[in-house]
Design an enzyme around this catalytic site. Structure first.
Site, PDB file in Angstrom:
ATOM      1  N   ARG A   3      -5.700  -8.707   4.161  1.00 13.99           N
ATOM      2  CA  ARG A   3      -4.386  -8.643   4.824  1.00 13.99           C
ATOM      3  C   ARG A   3      -4.561  -8.561   6.336  1.00 13.99           C
ATOM      4  NH1 ARG A   3      -2.025  -6.157   1.260  1.00 13.99           N
ATOM      5  NH2 ARG A   3      -2.700  -4.021   1.610  1.00 13.99           N
ATOM      6  N   TYR A  49      -9.699   2.829  16.007  1.00 10.67           N
ATOM      7  CA  TYR A  49      -8.873   3.357  14.909  1.00 10.67           C
ATOM      8  C   TYR A  49      -8.796   4.873  14.988  1.00 10.67           C
ATOM      9  CZ  TYR A  49      -7.292   4.206  10.092  1.00 10.67           C
ATOM     10  OH  TYR A  49      -6.590   4.626   8.971  1.00 10.67           O
ATOM     11  N   ASP A  72       7.006  -7.276  14.099  1.00  9.12           N
ATOM     12  CA  ASP A  72       5.743  -6.744  14.604  1.00  9.12           C
ATOM     13  C   ASP A  72       6.094  -5.457  15.342  1.00  9.12           C
ATOM     14  OD1 ASP A  72       3.503  -6.012  16.032  1.00  9.12           O
ATOM     15  OD2 ASP A  72       2.941  -8.064  16.568  1.00  9.12           O
ATOM     16  N   VAL A  73       5.728  -4.330  14.772  1.00  5.89           N
ATOM     17  CA  VAL A  73       6.172  -3.051  15.345  1.00  5.89           C
ATOM     18  C   VAL A  73       5.494  -2.700  16.668  1.00  5.89           C
ATOM     19  CG1 VAL A  73       7.005  -1.943  13.239  1.00  5.89           C
ATOM     20  CG2 VAL A  73       4.599  -1.771  13.854  1.00  5.89           C
ATOM     21  N   ASP A 111       8.026  -4.787   8.482  1.00  4.69           N
ATOM     22  CA  ASP A 111       6.637  -5.170   8.182  1.00  4.69           C
ATOM     23  C   ASP A 111       6.428  -6.616   8.616  1.00  4.69           C
ATOM     24  OD1 ASP A 111       4.443  -3.825   5.941  1.00  4.69           O
ATOM     25  OD2 ASP A 111       4.130  -5.913   6.594  1.00  4.69           O
ATOM     26  N   GLY A 162       0.784  -1.234   0.000  1.00  7.74           N
ATOM     27  CA  GLY A 162       0.000   0.000   0.000  1.00  7.74           C
ATOM     28  C   GLY A 162       0.818   1.288   0.000  1.00  7.74           C
TER      29      GLY A 162
HETATM   30  N1  LIG Z   1      -5.831   3.333   2.507  1.00  8.06           N
HETATM   31  C1  LIG Z   1      -6.519   4.325   3.034  1.00  8.06           C
HETATM   32  O1  LIG Z   1      -7.609   4.693   2.555  1.00  8.06           O
HETATM   33  C2  LIG Z   1      -5.982   5.044   4.258  1.00  8.06           C
HETATM   34  C3  LIG Z   1      -6.661   6.197   4.659  1.00  8.06           C
HETATM   35  C4  LIG Z   1      -6.203   6.893   5.762  1.00  8.06           C
HETATM   36  C5  LIG Z   1      -5.087   6.434   6.442  1.00  8.06           C
HETATM   37  N2  LIG Z   1      -4.450   5.307   6.040  1.00  8.06           N
HETATM   38  C6  LIG Z   1      -3.291   4.874   6.813  1.00  8.06           C
HETATM   39  O2  LIG Z   1      -2.193   4.688   5.949  1.00  8.06           O
HETATM   40  C7  LIG Z   1      -1.335   3.685   6.486  1.00  8.06           C
HETATM   41  C8  LIG Z   1      -1.047   2.640   5.416  1.00  8.06           C
HETATM   42  O3  LIG Z   1      -2.271   2.017   5.100  1.00  8.06           O
HETATM   43  P1  LIG Z   1      -2.529   1.239   3.734  1.00  8.06           P
HETATM   44  O4  LIG Z   1      -3.871   1.623   3.279  1.00  8.06           O
HETATM   45  O5  LIG Z   1      -1.376   1.346   2.820  1.00  8.06           O
HETATM   46  O6  LIG Z   1      -2.671  -0.255   4.316  1.00  8.06           O
HETATM   47  P2  LIG Z   1      -1.854  -1.590   4.006  1.00  8.06           P
HETATM   48  O7  LIG Z   1      -2.547  -2.687   4.723  1.00  8.06           O
HETATM   49  O8  LIG Z   1      -1.651  -1.726   2.547  1.00  8.06           O
HETATM   50  O9  LIG Z   1      -0.444  -1.287   4.694  1.00  8.06           O
HETATM   51  C9  LIG Z   1      -0.216  -1.458   6.063  1.00  8.06           C
HETATM   52  C10 LIG Z   1       1.059  -2.268   6.228  1.00  8.06           C
HETATM   53  O10 LIG Z   1       1.291  -2.438   7.642  1.00  8.06           O
HETATM   54  C11 LIG Z   1       1.706  -3.783   7.859  1.00  8.06           C
HETATM   55  N3  LIG Z   1       1.416  -4.141   9.256  1.00  8.06           N
HETATM   56  C12 LIG Z   1       0.196  -4.275   9.840  1.00  8.06           C
HETATM   57  N4  LIG Z   1       0.365  -4.583  11.135  1.00  8.06           N
HETATM   58  C13 LIG Z   1       1.696  -4.617  11.377  1.00  8.06           C
HETATM   59  C14 LIG Z   1       2.485  -4.849  12.536  1.00  8.06           C
HETATM   60  N5  LIG Z   1       1.926  -5.110  13.733  1.00  8.06           N
HETATM   61  N6  LIG Z   1       3.836  -4.802  12.431  1.00  8.06           N
HETATM   62  C15 LIG Z   1       4.422  -4.538  11.226  1.00  8.06           C
HETATM   63  N7  LIG Z   1       3.720  -4.312  10.093  1.00  8.06           N
HETATM   64  C16 LIG Z   1       2.380  -4.358  10.184  1.00  8.06           C
HETATM   65  C17 LIG Z   1       0.921  -4.600   6.855  1.00  8.06           C
HETATM   66  O11 LIG Z   1       1.529  -5.852   6.597  1.00  8.06           O
HETATM   67  C18 LIG Z   1       0.959  -3.672   5.627  1.00  8.06           C
HETATM   68  O12 LIG Z   1       2.100  -3.934   4.842  1.00  8.06           O
HETATM   69  C19 LIG Z   1      -2.047   3.125   7.718  1.00  8.06           C
HETATM   70  O13 LIG Z   1      -1.534   3.741   8.865  1.00  8.06           O
HETATM   71  C20 LIG Z   1      -3.492   3.532   7.490  1.00  8.06           C
HETATM   72  O14 LIG Z   1      -4.208   3.647   8.684  1.00  8.06           O
HETATM   73  C21 LIG Z   1      -4.875   4.606   4.958  1.00  8.06           C
END
Ligand SMILES: NC(=O)c1ccc[n+]([C@@H]2O[C@H](COP(=O)([O-])OP(=O)(O)OC[C@H]3O[C@@H](n4cnc5c(N)ncnc54)[C@H](O)[C@@H]3O)[C@@H](O)[C@H]2O)c1
Length: 269
Positions: free
Chosen positions: A197, A156, A64-65, A38, A18
């Protein structure tokens, strides 16, 4: 060529998929050396292989962060490989559904741990490294849900609002050490496979993914004033601005990148 992040070392949590993946890719194209943390090991391998087409200097560590020990091991291995950290993007995030009354404590704790405590742990580990170099840029990826309510997403939204407070603290406490800290708050971004995911990574909370995930994502284009969902690249390019010297006078700020979603009181339709 004048690359914006030439020779900088950038750490991206959640960089396997993402928005984080797009950010790591763009930063690498702008000359950065990259370390990704990740939990999604297979996507991590794929992403690092892709990055290595652009740079030899890319590592991915399965972490795991939300774990204090794993974060400190990850930061130590990044320092062993690169010897410095100039940019930190805390991009990890999971969304699990539940209104205030319907949210079990275990779910609340898990979302806060993954979305907020992780950023605290990363900042706590990385700030001393940046301080020693007298410079650094930290970007915490929140959401417009840090600013406006959305039914049924209590943990969230709270975690994302907390990121604004954490970022402000880092910005004021370490400005004198040459560190800038900013929030990047996306609106609706077109990221595929996210619900699947999260259900794979957090099987204990599979029930909380809820059907409300999908309609929310699908409503993003209609809700933004620009009438389209954002792309991961459009968020990454704002992260690049905050990471680079282009934003050298910007700190403690929340940069909203939402296509005008929060600016608009119109009725979608
Ligand atoms: N996509 C949207 O519409 C959106 C909107 C607002 C905010 N966000 C924020 O943007 C950020 C990225 O989101 P995204 O949409 O790309 O999602 P995504 O799921 O594609 O990416 C999140 C990543 O975090 C990793 N992850 C999850 N839990 C973890 C953990 N405990 N330790 C290590 N890695 C972990 C996942 O494997 C993934 O690669 C997030 O913080 C999300 O809240 C996304």
């Amino acid at each position: 060529m004048n690359l914006l992040l030439r020779d900088k070392v950038a750490v991206v949590t959640g960089g396997a998929n993402g928005i984080g993946k797009a950010t790591a890719g763009l930063f690498a194209e702008e000359g950065a050396r990259i370390a990704i943390a990740d939990r999604d090991s297979s996507a991590l391998r794929e992403t690092v292989n892709k990055l290595r087409k652009v740079t030899d200097d890319a590592i991915g560590v399965a972490v795991d962060v939300s774990s204090e020990i794993e974060v400190s091991q990850f930061v130590a291995s990044t320092m062993a490989k690169f010897g410095r950290i100039d940019v930190l993007v805390n991009c990890v995030g999971i969304s699990l559904q539940g209104s205030v009354v319907d949210t079990p404590l275990a779910l609340w704790n898990r979302v806060l741990a993954v979305n907020l405590t992780s950023a605290f742990l990363m900042c706590r580990a990385v700030v001393p490294i940046m301080s020693a170099n007298r410079r650094g840029s930290i970007i915490n990826v929140a959401s417009i849900q840090a600013l406006v309510g959305f039914d049924g997403n209590a943990a969230y939204a709270t975690s994302k609002a907390g990121l604004i407070g954490l970022t402000r603290q880092v910005a004021v406490e370490y400005a004198g050490a040459g560190i800038r800290a900013n929030v990047l708050s996306p609106g609706g971004v077109d990221v595929r496979g996210k619900v699947e995911r999260i259900s794979r990574l957090e099987p204990a909370f599979a029930d909380a993914l809820g059907p409300s995930d999908r309609p929310r994502d699908e409503s993003a284009p209609a809700r933004s004033a620009l009438r389209t969902a954002g792309s991961p690249f459009q968020i990454a390019s704002s992260a690049l601005f905050l990471a680079s010297d282009l934003s050298s006078y910007v700190t403690g700020h929340n940069l909203v990148v939402d296509g005008g979603w929060t600016a608009w009181l119109g009725i979608p339709g």
